[in-house]
Design a protein around this motif. Structure first.
Motif, short mmCIF file in Angstrom:
data_model
loop_
_atom_site.label_atom_id
_atom_site.label_comp_id
_atom_site.label_asym_id
_atom_site.label_seq_id
_atom_site.Cartn_x
_atom_site.Cartn_y
_atom_site.Cartn_z
N LEU A 1 3.44 23.62 2.51
CA LEU A 1 2.23 23.02 1.86
C LEU A 1 2.84 22.54 0.63
CD1 LEU A 1 -0.69 22.66 1.61
CD2 LEU A 1 -1.03 24.93 0.71
N SER A 2 3.62 22.94 -0.14
CA SER A 2 4.10 22.36 -1.45
C SER A 2 4.74 21.03 -1.08
CB SER A 2 4.96 23.14 -2.03
OG SER A 2 5.76 22.48 -3.31
N GLU A 3 5.40 20.73 -0.02
CA GLU A 3 6.00 19.44 0.18
C GLU A 3 5.20 18.43 0.74
OE1 GLU A 3 9.15 20.85 2.83
OE2 GLU A 3 10.76 20.85 1.56
N ILE A 4 3.95 19.02 1.45
CA ILE A 4 2.91 18.15 1.81
C ILE A 4 2.14 17.52 0.40
CG2 ILE A 4 0.59 17.82 3.05
CD1 ILE A 4 1.72 20.14 5.06
N GLU A 5 1.92 18.51 -0.45
CA GLU A 5 1.09 18.16 -1.59
C GLU A 5 2.05 17.10 -2.41
OE1 GLU A 5 -1.86 21.97 -2.49
OE2 GLU A 5 0.02 21.39 -3.77
N ARG A 6 3.31 17.19 -2.58
CA ARG A 6 4.26 16.35 -3.18
C ARG A 6 4.48 15.14 -2.38
NH1 ARG A 6 9.20 19.00 -4.27
NH2 ARG A 6 8.59 20.72 -2.56
N GLY A 7 4.01 15.03 -1.29
CA GLY A 7 4.16 13.68 -0.46
C GLY A 7 5.63 13.75 0.10
N ARG A 8 6.40 15.05 0.35
CA ARG A 8 7.72 14.91 0.85
C ARG A 8 7.70 14.99 2.20
NH1 ARG A 8 10.92 14.17 -3.87
NH2 ARG A 8 10.02 14.96 -5.58
N LYS A 9 6.75 15.41 2.85
CA LYS A 9 6.45 15.54 4.34
C LYS A 9 5.44 15.15 4.80
CE LYS A 9 9.77 18.69 4.83
NZ LYS A 9 10.96 18.58 5.72
N ASP B 1 0.89 -1.20 -0.09
CA ASP B 1 0.03 0.09 -0.02
C ASP B 1 0.92 1.11 0.06
OD1 ASP B 1 -2.30 -1.33 0.11
OD2 ASP B 1 -2.55 -1.15 2.20
N PRO B 2 0.34 2.27 -0.68
CA PRO B 2 1.15 3.51 -0.60
C PRO B 2 1.20 4.05 0.75
CG PRO B 2 -1.00 4.00 -1.55
CD PRO B 2 -0.85 2.40 -1.38
N LEU B 3 2.36 5.01 0.99
CA LEU B 3 2.38 5.65 2.24
C LEU B 3 1.33 6.59 2.20
CD1 LEU B 3 6.37 6.34 2.21
CD2 LEU B 3 5.07 4.39 3.40
N TRP B 4 0.90 6.99 3.53
CA TRP B 4 -0.13 7.85 4.05
C TRP B 4 0.14 9.24 3.27
CZ3 TRP B 4 -4.65 9.13 5.66
CH2 TRP B 4 -5.02 10.60 6.08
N ARG B 5 1.32 9.62 3.22
CA ARG B 5 1.73 10.97 2.60
C ARG B 5 1.61 10.98 1.11
NH1 ARG B 5 7.44 9.61 4.45
NH2 ARG B 5 8.53 9.04 2.51
N GLU C 1 -8.96 22.01 -8.01
CA GLU C 1 -10.21 21.91 -8.22
C GLU C 1 -11.17 23.23 -7.74
OE1 GLU C 1 -14.02 20.12 -9.88
OE2 GLU C 1 -11.77 19.43 -9.91
N GLN C 2 -10.66 23.47 -6.65
CA GLN C 2 -11.53 24.80 -6.18
C GLN C 2 -10.93 26.15 -6.71
OE1 GLN C 2 -10.82 24.58 -1.94
NE2 GLN C 2 -12.33 23.16 -1.74
N GLY C 3 -9.85 26.13 -7.60
CA GLY C 3 -9.37 27.26 -8.36
C GLY C 3 -8.50 28.02 -7.29
N GLU C 4 -7.99 27.36 -6.35
CA GLU C 4 -7.04 28.01 -5.24
C GLU C 4 -5.90 28.11 -5.40
OE1 GLU C 4 -7.93 29.85 -2.30
OE2 GLU C 4 -10.14 29.36 -2.25
N ARG C 5 -4.92 29.27 -5.08
CA ARG C 5 -3.46 29.17 -5.39
C ARG C 5 -2.88 28.70 -4.08
NH1 ARG C 5 -1.24 34.75 -6.66
NH2 ARG C 5 -1.78 34.95 -4.46
N LEU C 6 -1.68 28.07 -4.24
CA LEU C 6 -0.95 27.42 -3.21
C LEU C 6 -0.66 28.18 -1.93
CD1 LEU C 6 1.44 24.54 -3.17
CD2 LEU C 6 2.44 26.56 -2.25
N VAL C 7 -0.23 29.69 -2.39
CA VAL C 7 0.19 30.48 -1.36
C VAL C 7 -1.13 31.11 -0.39
CG1 VAL C 7 2.37 31.33 -2.73
CG2 VAL C 7 -0.06 32.29 -3.05
N ASP C 8 -2.21 30.97 -1.07
CA ASP C 8 -3.53 31.48 -0.48
C ASP C 8 -3.78 30.37 0.39
OD1 ASP C 8 -3.29 33.89 -1.89
OD2 ASP C 8 -4.68 33.00 -3.62
#
Length: 110
Positions: free
Chosen positions: A56-64, A20-24, A37-44
């Motif tokens: 947040l970028s690292e979370i989204e990429r599964g790095r953290k 199974d894949p890792l949680w992150r 999908e919501q049209g939100e920017r990462l910085v916002d």
């Protein structure tokens, strides 16, 4: 003298499947797909969650591997119910087990 018999067991499909894949690795893409999908920017979203855009970028990429507090902050910033997020992640893991691609964001109607 007795003959030696070799029995060939059928392979156990549970042992042959990919782990199974890792949680992150499931959480991050799910959060990113929801944000996009919501049209939100990462910085916002990062600002609303009170975290840095880099984190947040690292979370989204599964790095953290974010803490429960970070997950709560990000889901709150996205207006996403934690239960809906967990259902989506469980669905992604099930799809992984049968070899299909994970879906995008899970947006349940209220």
């Amino acid at each position: 003298m007795a003959d030696i018999l070799h029995f060939h067991r059928k392979p156990d499909p549970e042992q042959e499947r990919e782990p199974d894949p890792l949680w992150r690795d499931v959480l991050g893409p799910r959060l990113r797909a929801t944000r996009e999908e919501q049209g939100e920017r990462l910085v916002d979203v990062a600002e609303k969650a009170g975290i840095s855009p880099q984190y947040l970028s690292e979370i989204e990429r599964g790095r953290k591997e974010p803490s429960s507090e970070m997950i709560s902050a990000v889901t709150g910033a996205l207006g996403l119910d934690l239960a809906d997020l967990l259902i989506g992640i469980a669905s992604d893991v099930r799809r992984h087990r049968v070899g299909t691609r994970p879906a995008g964001p899970l947006l349940l109607a209220a």
